[in-house]
Write a protein that holds these residues in place. Structure first.
Motif, short mmCIF file in Angstrom:
data_model
loop_
_atom_site.label_atom_id
_atom_site.label_comp_id
_atom_site.label_asym_id
_atom_site.label_seq_id
_atom_site.Cartn_x
_atom_site.Cartn_y
_atom_site.Cartn_z
N MET A 299 0.84 -1.13 0.03
CA MET A 299 0.04 0.06 0.05
C MET A 299 0.93 1.33 -0.02
O MET A 299 0.49 2.27 -0.55
CB MET A 299 -0.88 0.18 1.07
N LYS B 143 1.77 1.72 -3.62
CA LYS B 143 0.80 1.93 -4.53
C LYS B 143 0.44 3.40 -4.50
O LYS B 143 0.18 4.15 -4.89
CB LYS B 143 -0.38 1.28 -3.93
N SER B 144 0.58 4.17 -2.95
CA SER B 144 0.24 5.52 -2.77
C SER B 144 1.76 6.31 -3.48
O SER B 144 1.17 7.33 -3.94
CB SER B 144 0.34 5.86 -1.17
N ASP C 41 -1.11 5.04 -7.37
CA ASP C 41 -1.84 3.77 -8.06
C ASP C 41 -1.17 3.34 -9.32
O ASP C 41 -1.91 2.96 -9.99
CB ASP C 41 -3.09 3.95 -8.08
#
Length: 841
Positions: free
Chosen positions: A522, A525-526, A530
């Motif tokens: 995550m 991803k951040s 994304d």
């Protein structure tokens, strides 16, 4: 009289130009002065209807008659405009592209609408921007696009060129002008996927199709002009031609070839003997030329779009008679037979291995059931398809059928292998990392001793289930107790394995001290928004630009990796401990569930290939920079080979894996998953890996050592000096293989004929250039024992050692030459191999 709504909008438009410091000089008709800023938000002129399936925000219409209310002709309502475009509902759009588009504009008493927009040029389709991004025509004369967070996304690089203003011409050409109205920069010179009427595509430039209808980023098809005609290629790592204009000519002067779109025809110019007449002319429909353009679409078709009767009408431009000859005739994984489409399992009378993407449109392709994985527990298998080939009959190397299959099984990037044989023990193999349509071979048209096979990767568990359904039914009928016993045994095995191997990531990671920074999925991803900012793609995964705290990073997401978590972490541990100025630094990693990601330092000037293989916006690299890059790479490889606890062999040295920082310091990348060799071992036996065109001859035996990197380094030296790829099938036949040319020129003492013709600077350093070419030939000795070590190469570059002069000038190993076998005679096209087995960065 205009309706009240239109008067208001015109007032807003004129006010916008006034507040943006509209040039009052008569030399700029609706031109824009330097210092103007536009922000991407609804304050710009935009479409009103929230249900529209697109969002337009206009900063620069072509002229003051942009709006018409009572058009006498449907062409009167068409106009070019420049601004932000988002292909999606207005209410949810959040990915905008700075574009030039042509739209049908009409108005009513209460609204303005822009119908049927067609984008004909874009600046940032591979990196869309968000709400409140802005475009600036800076005081220095540079047109710059910034994202909403201030990140620099794109610019014209026209600082200090005396730019005084900007305009959009009636032909749809965005131009930057000086005070004398001379055009200093033109969007026409930087095409994306489209040519409008009056625009040309010169030799050396490409039209690159978008990925899909819903994805505007650069896709797998490109159109280019070569000295002997216009070509269309499919694939990114391995470009395969599927169309060539039938010109058959060669340039006989120093003038470059080009394609021109005119009212009525698409003209291909290659020969300039006596006249300006084109060599080949594709006549376009004559009903109504109107306003039109040609676009290379996502499916590989080149289409002409004409505005007729208030709608866009399209027609194919390529004269390809066989519908199966298009790479996506039946979509990905689809099999084309006389224009009819089917999935691979259905073609051989099975079911349950593939799903049709759209049952109503079978030509949209197929999807394998279940995800493909290289984990040992779910290793894929191969589905054998007889009498199947590809749209282009070019093959990588000579080998056996079994080895062709195993090579694909053992490489995560390979999705299918193709094998052809003529009644011998060996045949010709091709490993496909890009999946296109396949073609059913009409057996009677070939000799009886010819066979053509495809081996497509499928989920092993799925296939085993399908193949064993009949046997399973019988087994259950004979005795369910046996089945239950097997289930019990399987459960016990799983439980035992789970006790032996910890399930939690932390349990494994704690056993490996000295790892670099660990990130959660995550977090990455951040950091990459994304995974939206793609800066590189390859066979093993994609690379994304990211931001961690205040540090810019490159995040590589591994799409397929043939090893378990323990092995992955062990190699991350080894490579993470390496820190050298000429190696791209591994900052951290993510090993969370099925996710495998590597975080590297960011290299702003990208990979070397874009600076030596393509015409860059800047001038060609000077000799001092080229020599420094050669030296930097040599130092990085010498460190891997000699200064680490174990010898690290890179196995994939090529320009795509050499990255450049802001000072053009070169750093070797993608060495994180290379081969480790114990110093007492000397050499190892390993499966074939690397990139065709850079493979040393000893790969034929599969017994290799660090000298394979020396061989690849020699090829890279020649590519840097010559400004072209080692294998370039866009060249005339006698010039396609650079090392063959090097061999011939060395034997006739004409080495300097190979120097990059775009560089005048190298002519002033001929002694140094000649010395580097001799070093390259030393590295390219067929017998690996006669090559220098990388430590010796560094000494030569430092002037502490001389280049070996007693060299074997037979540099070409015929068994390693790419084997070309054109199976289907309707495409007289060839291959430019870049990367098949692994990808850049």
């Amino acid at each position: 009289m205009y309706p009240p709504k239109i008067l208001i909008l015109l007032f807003v438009l004129l006010s916008t130009f006034s507040s943006s410091r509209l040039a009052m000089n008569k030399s700029f008709a609706l031109g824009i002065e330097i210092g103007t800023i536009w922000r991407n938000n609804p304050s710009l002129l935009h479409n009103d209807y929230p249900e529209d399936e697109f969002s337009l925000r206009i900063i620069l219409p072509k002229d003051a008659t942009f709006f018409t209310t009572n058009s006498s002709s449907d062409l009167d309502s068409l106009s070019f405009a420049c601004g932000f475009f988002c292909a999606g509902p207005v209410a949810t759009c959040d990915d905008y592209i700075f574009s030039i588009f042509v739209v049908n504009t009409y108005s009513s008493s209460d609204a303005v609408s822009f119908n049927a927009p067609k984008v004909v040029w874009s600046a940032n389709r591979d990196r869309p921007v968000k709400e409140n991004a802005n475009v600036q025509l800076t005081e220095l004369g540079d047109l710059v696009l910034y994202d909403s967070d201030g990140a620099h996304v794109w610019s014209t690089n026209t600082e200090d060129m005396s730019v005084a203003g900007m305009n959009l011409t009636s032909a749809g050409n965005l131009v930057l002008l000086n005070q004398s109205n001379m055009q200093l920069w033109r969007s026409f010179d930087h095409p994306t996927d489209t040519l409008v009427t009056g625009q040309i595509l010169p030799e050396g430039q490409k039209l690159i199709a978008m990925t899909s209808v819903a994805n505007w980023s650069s896709g797998n098809f490109d159109l280019t002009v070569l000295p002997d005609g216009m070509y269309a290629f499919a694939g990114t790592d391995t470009r395969l031609a599927y169309y060539r204009s039938p010109t058959g000519g060669t340039v006989t002067t120093n003038r470059s070839a080009y394609v021109a779109l005119k009212n009525g025809s698409l003209e291909v110019f290659t020969n300039f003997r006596d006249t300006e007449a084109p060599d080949y002319q594709i006549q376009l429909p004559r009903d109504n030329y109107g306003l039109g353009f040609v676009r290379l679409d996502f499916d590989g078709h080149l289409r002409l779009y004409l505005w007729t009767n208030n709608s866009w009408v399209s027609s194919d431009v390529f004269d390809i008679a066989d519908p199966c000859a298009y790479p996506l005739a039946c979509g990905e994984y689809g099999i084309c037979s006389d224009g009819q489409c089917s999935c691979p399992d259905a073609a051989i009378g099975q079911s349950g291995l593939f799903d049709v993407i759209d049952p109503r449109e079978v030509n949209h392709g197929c999807l394998p059931i279940g995800s493909l994985s290289c984990d040992s527990a779910r290793k894929p298998t191969l589905l054998s398809l007889p009498n199947i080939t590809r749209f282009n009959g070019v093959y990588n190397w000579t080998t056996s059928e079994e080895r062709c299959k195993l090579s694909c099984l053992n490489d995560c990037s390979c999705k299918a292998s193709f094998f052809q044989q003529y009644d011998t023990s060996t045949g010709f193999c091709f490993l496909a990392s890009d999946i296109f349509s396949m073609i059913s071979v009409n057996s009677p048209s070939y000799s009886s001793n010819f066979s053509s096979l495809a081996f497509v990767k499928v989920n092993g568990a799925t296939r085993n289930f399908v193949l064993s359904q009949g046997k399973l039914t019988v087994a259950l009928a004979v005795g369910s107790s046996t089945f239950i016993a097997l289930v019990v045994v399987a459960v016990l095995v799983v439980l035992r394995r789970n006790r032996a191997e910890p399930l939690e990531d932390d349990d494994i990671i704690d056993q490996l001290p000295g790892l670099p920074a660990r990130f959660s999925f995550m977090e990455l991803k951040s950091a990459t928004e994304d995974f939206s900012k793609v800066i590189g793609k390859g066979g093993s995964g994609s690379v994304f630009e990211g931001q961690i705290c205040d540090k810019q990073v490159a995040v590589k997401r591994l799409d397929g990796i043939n090893q378990g978590k323990r092995e992955f972490l062990a190699e991350v541990q080894t490579i993470g401990s390496i820190n050298h100025i000429y190696l791209v630094r591994l900052i951290g990693f993510c090993a969370e569930k099925s996710h495998r990601l590597l975080v590297y330092e960011y290299m702003p000037n990208g990979s070397l290939d874009r600076w030596i293989f393509q015409r860059h916006q800047e001038a060609p690299l000077d000799w001092k920079t080229r020599l420094r890059i050669i030296t930097d790479v040599a130092r990085g490889l010498a460190y891997l080979h000699s200064d680490c606890r174990e010898t690290i062999v890179h196995l994939d040295i090529k320009p795509q894996n050499i990255l450049l920082d802001e000072q053009f310091t070169a750093k070797v990348s993608d060495f994180g998953l290379a081969k480790l060799i114990d110093r007492e071992q000397g050499s190892v036996m390993t499966r074939l890996r690397g990139t065709p065109g850079y493979l040393a001859p000893e790969w034929l035996t599969s017994v290799i050592n660090e000298k394979v990197d020396v061989y690849s380094f020699g090829i890279v030296i020649m590519e840097i000096i010559c400004g072209r790829s080692n294998l370039d099938y866009s060249q005339p036949e006698e010039s396609r293989h650079l090392i063959s040319m090097l061999q011939d020129k060395a034997k006739t003492d004409q080495l300097l004929d190979l120097i990059d013709p775009r560089s005048t600077d190298m002519q002033c350093h001929l002694d140094e250039v000649s010395r580097m070419m001799n070093l390259a030939m030393w590295c390219l000795q067929v017998d690996s024992r006669r090559r220098p070590s990388m430590t010796e190469v560094v000494k030569i570059l430092d002037g502490a050692m001389d280049v070996e002069t007693e060299l074997d000038l037979d540099l070409v190993n015929l068994e390693l030459m790419v084997a070309n076998r054109a199976v289907r005679g309707n495409i007289a096209a060839t291959l430019q191999i870049d990367s098949v087995l692994s990808g850049p960065r």
